[in-house]
Design an enzyme around this catalytic site. Sequence first.
Site, PDB file in Angstrom:
ATOM      1  N   ASP A 456       0.861  -1.181   0.000  1.00 52.00           N
ATOM      2  CA  ASP A 456       0.000   0.000   0.000  1.00 52.00           C
ATOM      3  C   ASP A 456       0.901   1.236   0.000  1.00 52.00           C
ATOM      4  OD1 ASP A 456      -2.923   1.069   0.625  1.00 52.00           O
ATOM      5  OD2 ASP A 456      -1.520   2.218   1.885  1.00 52.00           O
ATOM      6  N   LEU A 457       0.587   2.231  -0.867  1.00 54.74           N
ATOM      7  CA  LEU A 457       1.391   3.452  -0.958  1.00 54.74           C
ATOM      8  C   LEU A 457       1.005   4.387   0.185  1.00 54.74           C
ATOM      9  CD1 LEU A 457       1.243   4.054  -4.812  1.00 54.74           C
ATOM     10  CD2 LEU A 457       2.918   2.746  -3.486  1.00 54.74           C
ATOM     11  N   ASP A 499      -4.547   2.348  -4.612  1.00 52.84           N
ATOM     12  CA  ASP A 499      -3.088   2.391  -4.524  1.00 52.84           C
ATOM     13  C   ASP A 499      -2.534   1.134  -3.882  1.00 52.84           C
ATOM     14  OD1 ASP A 499      -4.110   2.839  -2.017  1.00 52.84           O
ATOM     15  OD2 ASP A 499      -2.660   4.406  -1.466  1.00 52.84           O
TER      16      ASP A 499
END
Length: 592
Positions: A456-457, A499
């Site tokens: 996950d960003l 994302d």
Amino acid sequence: MAHKPSRLKAYLKAMLLFVLLLAASLVVVIFEQLRYEEALLKREQSVRLVEELRQSSNDLAKLSRNYVTTLDPVYKSLFYELVGIRDGALPRPKSYSLVYWDVNINNTREHEEYGEAVPLLTLLRKTGLTDDEWRKVIMAKHNSDSLVKIEKRAMTLVEEDDPVDFDKRNLALAMLADDYFINTKMDIMQPILEAEQMIIARTQADVDRAKRNLSLATVLLLFVCVMLTWCIYKIGQQLKLLIGCSIPELQSTIKRLGNGDFLTTISVNDSNKESVLGWLAKTQGRLASLNLAHFRSIVDSSDDAIISKSIHGVIASWNTGAERIFGYSSDEMIGKPLATIIPDERQHEEPEILAKIARGEKVDHFETQRLHKDGHLVDLSVTISPIYNGDGEVIGASKIARDISKAKAAEAEIHRLAYFDALTGLANRRYLYSYLDQACKEAINDGRQLAVVFIDLDNFKPLNDSKGHEAGDVLLKSVSNRLLSLIEQPDIASRFGGDEFILVLHGPSWAETTSTEWLNALLNEAMPVLNEPYEIEDFTHQCSPSVGVTVMGQHGEAGEALIQQADQAMYLAKSKGKNQFVFHTSADDSMS
């Protein structure tokens, strides 16, 4: 072609001449071989009989000494038998040899076979001795007879008294070993040795001469054979020039034409275009043109490629549809193998198709790819049917190829939209679940480690909110490219949503190691790569990942469960401060 028959006639005459010479050479070789063998036999017989004279003198001396020493009547009997055989008074045993008396002293010889009674000197004379050789032999025999008299007197002396008078025995033994006896023995051996040397020298010359003549005759025979072979070869060449091919090839060609086979190409070049085969090729061309003319309008009006080929895959016809689909004109392709337009990775298809056609089988709607003249691949649906002659034999194939490139492209696009993310090109969630379930089964069967990595960003949302969705899309594409650079087949990278990204990684076998060091190494390499600044339009954005990792157990787990475990570990990484990776443990399950 006028010069060909005259040359052929000349070679036939030359061959007849060499056949006659071959027969004459064979007769000479056989004659010289017999002379050579006769010379060897005479030399062997002469030397053996002279050796027999020498050996008989030694055997007589040995037998007489044994009798004087032991008074065993066997030795006396053998002594007089040997003298009788040598002088021709008794028949010669058929097994007679130089060691005959050594091996038969205690042998009763009940089954011995005998020949004629012939004096040794007579046998020697028959071998063709020269006068000098004969004088030496006579001298040796005369001296040997003198020695026999001494040996007889010695045996008679020891028999005079009963019991034996030992003084007389000693005297008899002395008679068989004194200087006179020894000198006489030397007078026997010396002329024998000289006679042997003379015989060997003379017969060797005869043998050498016979051998030389045999060698010359053999060379002559070989020369004639070579020349005869050359004539046969040249006759074959002239016949091939006249006919244009071999006799079996001509017979096969005529048979094919007679059966209505106008598709199988008759190969003709400049060297044989004026031959019988060249004439047949012209005839075949005319017949093929007549045979195909009424089909031309139908075939040329088709949008599909309609191609006929021989049973060997050589193109015989090429319509307008084929020209449009493949880019080659009929002049460029007729007479060429169909393999010309087959890609290297599909070359195996043509032999398989030809084998089916040869068995009379039809190929229906076979989907494949072929090469366009400009090098790009054309997707085709192909139907191929056998072509038969009047006897029902398969002589070729008729091929109808339809261009399905547009349909294939549409199918590929549908597949891409269904299983791959439109923005990044990575696998989507649907493809991920399908792939992961299959990967879990294979990992269990192969006993290999399998890991799921959930990424996950950390600061994607601020970029998306402040710079807009276009900037966010650029970031997502850049992250996707970096992820792809970190993995190799059969690993995959997928966009799970927003994302979030998921990697499916294949590790070593459990038998090799239960450690996850391989995974640690890959993640330690990935974190700096994903942390590098991202160039987005006219500014740079820093974005870090929070990563959750899980490894499937040796006994297997469901793909969806692995994603949930990796998701839990990712949230744990975020709670610990982000920009790190955390492995899922069983404790995480209890907390959840």
